[in-house]
Design an enzyme around this catalytic site. Structure first.
Site, PDB file in Angstrom:
ATOM      1  CB  SER A 265       5.365  11.164  -3.745  1.00  0.00           C
ATOM      2  OG  SER A 265       5.350  11.982  -4.888  1.00  0.00           O
TER       3      SER A 265
ATOM      4  CE  LYS B  59       6.384  15.380  -5.161  1.00  0.00           C
ATOM      5  NZ  LYS B  59       5.376  14.406  -5.612  1.00  0.00           N
TER       6      LYS B  59
ATOM      7  CE  LYS C  32       2.445  10.206   0.418  1.00  0.00           C
ATOM      8  NZ  LYS C  32       3.147  10.228  -0.896  1.00  0.00           N
TER       9      LYS C  32
END
Length: 302
Positions: A97, A172, A240
């Protein structure tokens, strides 16, 4: 003959995914910076490599599952990396990701090297990886997606092509926004219920059967009820991902008020030493704000 697959990154997610592929119609060679992480793959009949270059030298497909954008850049672009060592025409599937803009840059670099790249980030956490039940959102060329589909369906349950290069990472990012908001809402609801002395297990049962029900409630309720936050997906990684969400939203002029708040709560969790815990550990932040002291930093009950 079995398709030769290189799998780079055999952590919490990558290891069970690589094992599923090896148990399927694939011949998997894995590489991980911590060599002991290759053991489950080897026990399943796969091969351990000593470097990325060694893992990919004969690969038809390369799978990558590493934590962040710089890690993927290093794996793909480094001297010992994928693009410099994989055969021409190989297909690279990046399950990591990362930032959509970085994915687009990597896709261009891959094309120049005669290699094809799909961005295929996953959702479902450790449980989804172990059960081959991941949701996989795929960006890239449709023909490449169709070629990769049998492999993707070996590790995932819901596999969808969502658009051109970078689209998988964009979907995502949206997924991580929704998941974080759901975890925070569940955590706040639990602290609220406990303050009133409600039977919280029973409450979760009835909430899960109504409109408040969700995959987050089903998968994270026990973590929260027992205060067991062994990482299935670490707060550090979700922090993140929310950075990706807020940055990408700013680039296109989209305002995400809840996203901004949840990103700050995730950052607070890290600042309080909870970065290594499962993201259900956001509960600890709600407890701190409410003056409760029910858990220790390692996620075990005090």
């Amino acid at each position: 003959m079995s398709t030769k697959v290189a799998f780079i990154g055999l952590g919490i997610m990558g290891s069970p995914m690589a094992v599923h592929l090896q148990n399927g119609d694939y011949d998997v060679t894995g590489f991980n910076r911590s060599p002991e992480a290759t053991q489950p793959l080897v026990e399943a009949g796969g091969t351990a490599a000593d470097s990325t270059a060694e893992a990919v030298k004969d690969a038809e497909v390369v799978c990558v599952m590493v934590p962040d954008s710089p890690d993927v850049q290093d794996v793909l672009l480094g001297e010992d990396g994928v693009l410099a060592n994989v055969p021409k025409g190989a297909l690279v599937i990046d399950f990591s990701s990362i930032r959509p803009d970085v994915t687009k840059e990597l896709a261009e670099a891959a094309g120049e090297a005669g290699v094809r790249l799909l961005d295929a980030p996953v959702s479902g956490g450790e449980a989804g990886a172990k059960n081959a039940a991941l949701s996989i959102m795929v960006g890239g060329d449709e023909a490449d997606f169709k070629e990769a589909q049998p492999l993707l369906e070996t590790v995932g349950k819901t596999v969808v092509h969502v658009g051109p290069s970078g689209a998988g990472q964009t979907v995502k990012a949206a997924n991580q926004l929704i998941v974080a908001a759901n975890i925070e809402a569940l955590a706040e609801a639990l602290v609220f219920l406990e303050a009133y002395g409600v039977d919280t297990a029973a409450a979760m049962d009835v909430l899960g059967g109504g409109l408040a029900g969700s995959a987050v409630l089903n998968q994270k309720r026990e973590n929260m009820l027992t205060r067991s936050f062994d990482p299935g997906f670490r707060i550090d990684l979700h922090h993140k991902d929310l950075g990706i969400v807020t940055s990408a939203a700013r680039e296109v002029g989209v305002v995400l008020p809840m996203g901004a708040v949840v990103a700050q709560l995730m950052a607070s969790a890290r600042a309080n030493g909870d970065g290594g815990l499962d993201h259900s550990g956001l509960l600890r932040g709600v407890e701190r704000l409410s003056g409760a002291t029910g858990t220790t930093n390692d996620g075990r009950g005090a």
